[in-house]
Design an enzyme around this catalytic site. Structure first.
Site: not given
Ligand code: PEP
Length: 265
Positions: A9-11, A107, A109, A179, A185, A224, A245-246
């Site tokens: 997930n590149w957000k 998600h 967010e 999640e 994040g 994470s 994500g990251g």
């Molecule tokens: C996400 O955005 O779904 C996510 C899990 O982010 P991160 O891996 O950066 O915590």
């Protein structure tokens, strides 16, 4: 070794040039590793979820690399209506027209920053299933909810809402992503036991809700996930993969997650 789903997930990151660069790097890294190439599309399924504005670049770039490398493309959101006066929204058919096979729905967010409700999210899940676009349905508790011993109540409520009215055949087509909001994040992943406990509970609930005890259910963990915690998390039997994500923004760190799990150098 079980099949692993590795979804990125590149957000709100990665413009068109950066997207093309990611695909080029990813494709090169995959073809230069016989061990990776051997598992692609078999014991490893990858998908990336760029922002809307980079979907066309991703679709184009995917044609220039080995098609097993990143076979699936998804968006990070959609709207449930087919067309009309919904300024700022993007429909499911528009996503399919850009080559999307998947879309992230619900998600945290979207839930916390943009106020998306269980009800709206359920409508989006249904619309995706009706259109044969795979919904990657996200659910999970906040830190306050975990500290208040509400984790199982919250995830059960979110799953019940999303699955209300859905048949076993439909429920099976959804990819579920647990999640925990406090782990996204933040660099603070759930422990493998915490993630396993909620993923196992969720699988059981999904099967109970649909009345289909043998139904295959895919549940990812997200929050994470990094190369250094991937092996422990992905080895848990209720966890089928990771929504990242990251660490998905660079081909190297994204692939390192699977390599760390599978013991590939
Ligand atoms: C996400 O955005 O779904 C996510 C899990 O982010 P991160 O891996 O950066 O915590």
């Amino acid at each position: 070794m079980k099949k692993i789903y590795l979804y990125g997930n590149w957000k709100m990151n990665m413009n068109q040039e950066e997207t093309e660069g990611f695909y080029k790097d990813f494709g090169q890294q995959v073809v230069s590793s016989p061990a990776l190439l051997g598992v692609m599309g078999k014991s490893l399924e990858t998908a990336v979820f760029p922002p809307f504005t980079s979907l066309a670049a991703a679709e184009g770039a995917s044609k220039n690399i080995d098609k097993r490398a990143v076979p699936f493309l998804g968006a990070q959101n959609t709207y449930f209506e087919a067309k009309g006066a919904f300024t700022g929204e993007v429909s499911i058919s528009m996503l399919k027209n850009l080559g999307c096979t998947h879309v992230i729905i619900g998600h945290s967010e979207r839930r916390t920053i943009f106020g998306e409700s269980d009800d709206l999210i359920a409508k989006k899940v249904k619309a995706c299933l009706d259109a044969a676009l795979v919904p990657v349905f996200c659910f999970g508790e906040t830190l306050a909810e975990r500290e208040g011993n509400k984790t199982f109540d919250v995830v059960s409520r979110q799953l019940r809402a999303a699955l209300s009215g859905r048949s076993p055949g439909e429920a099976e087509k959804i990819v579920y992503a647990y999640e925990p909001v406090w782990a996204i994040g933040t660099g603070k992943s759930a422990t493998s036991d915490e993630a396993q406990e909620v993923c196992a509970h969720s699988k059981k609930l999904i099967r109970d809700l649909t009345g289909s005890a043998e139904m295959p259910v895919v549940v990812l963990y997200g929050g994470s996930v990094k190369p250094d915690n991937a092996k422990e998390l992905l080895s848990m039997d209720a966890i089928d993969g990771a929504l990242v994500g990251g660490a998905s923004l660079k081909a190297d760190s994204f692939l390192q997650i699977y390599k760390a799990y599978a013991g590939i150098e």
